[in-house]
Design an enzyme around this catalytic site. Structure first.
Site, PDB file in Angstrom:
ATOM      1  N   GLY A 186      -8.349  -7.512  -0.444  1.00 47.38           N
ATOM      2  CA  GLY A 186      -8.820  -7.116  -1.777  1.00 47.38           C
ATOM      3  C   GLY A 186      -8.584  -5.672  -2.156  1.00 47.38           C
ATOM      4  N   GLN A 187      -7.937  -4.909  -1.262  1.00 47.35           N
ATOM      5  CA  GLN A 187      -7.683  -3.514  -1.596  1.00 47.35           C
ATOM      6  C   GLN A 187      -6.786  -3.439  -2.828  1.00 47.35           C
ATOM      7  OE1 GLN A 187      -7.485  -4.869   1.427  1.00 47.35           O
ATOM      8  NE2 GLN A 187      -7.492  -3.356   3.054  1.00 47.35           N
ATOM      9  N   GLU A 188      -6.929  -2.366  -3.548  1.00 47.94           N
ATOM     10  CA  GLU A 188      -6.203  -2.215  -4.807  1.00 47.94           C
ATOM     11  C   GLU A 188      -4.719  -2.511  -4.649  1.00 47.94           C
ATOM     12  OE1 GLU A 188      -7.101   1.448  -6.704  1.00 47.94           O
ATOM     13  OE2 GLU A 188      -6.280   0.763  -8.634  1.00 47.94           O
TER      14      GLU A 188
END
Ligand code: G3D
Ligand code: MG
Length: 183
Positions: free
Chosen positions: A69-71
């Site tokens: 889910g990291q940018e």
């Protein structure tokens, strides 16, 4: 004839339903995946940028993709969308600052062609934390009641303990019960 029936039987029994688990980093996606898995584990195969596990509920197989889910990884979520039947969106209920980003990502997914048939399950996670938002608050903020073209459900939870799991959407049977609605 017997062979054909056997083949058909095995086809239906082995049919895999695809589930993607998305949400911002640190929301609790991987913890939730492992709560789902505690019942029946088949195999694990870690992959780069995502983690996939298979669960079997009454002969029905669900392939659950836990997507980073990291940018930097969010722009590649769409590579996982084809044939997805369930979207599990995990929200950290204490993360007020980033709820707007979760909302943006949710509506981006709902508008995606490959997800037009997918049902959405939202977990309002980390309910054990002080000052967390309730599922009702999150539902209101995400304007879930405006979603008419996808079945959706919001469930408050604490993935860390799995408390209340057996009677909730965090139990794999829930996915099975919802399949007819999705099909
Ligand atoms: P992610 O896969 O979405 O990035 P993780 O998130 O499942 O790795 O969880 C991120 C952190 O949140 C972990 O803490 C995890 O233990 C914690 N967490 C997950 N669910 C809950 C919950 O319901 N309540 C609380 N209090 N914490 C939770 P660490 O410390 O390992 O980084
Ligand atoms: Mg993770």
């Amino acid at each position: 004839m017997g062979l054909i029936l056997a083949k058909l039987w095995s086809f239906f029994c082995n049919q895999e339903h695809k589930v993607i688990i998305v949400g911002l980093d640190n929301a609790g996606k991987t913890t939730i995946l492992y709560q789902f898995l505690m019942n029946e584990v088949v195999h694990t195969s870690p992959t780069i940028g995502s983690n996939v596990e298979e669960i079997v509920v009454k002969n029905t197989h669900f392939l659950m993709w836990d997507i980073g889910g990291q940018e930097s990884l969010r722009s590649s979520w769409n590579t996982y969308y084809s044939n997805t039947e369930f979207i599990i969106l995990v929200v950290d209920s204490t993360d007020r600052e980033r709820l707007a980003i979760s909302k943006e990502e949710l509506y981006r997914m709902l508008a995606h062609e490959d997800l037009r048939k997918a049902a959405v399950l939202i977990f309002a996670n980390k309910q054990d934390m002080k000052d967390c938002m309730s599922a009702a608050e999150i539902s209101k903020y995400l304007t879930l009641s405006s979603i008419k073209d996808h079945p959706w459900h919001i469930q408050s939870c604490c993935a860390l303990t799995g408390e209340g799991k057996d009677n909730s959407a965090m139990h794999p049977v829930w996915l099975l019960l919802k399949l007819p609605e999705v099909a």
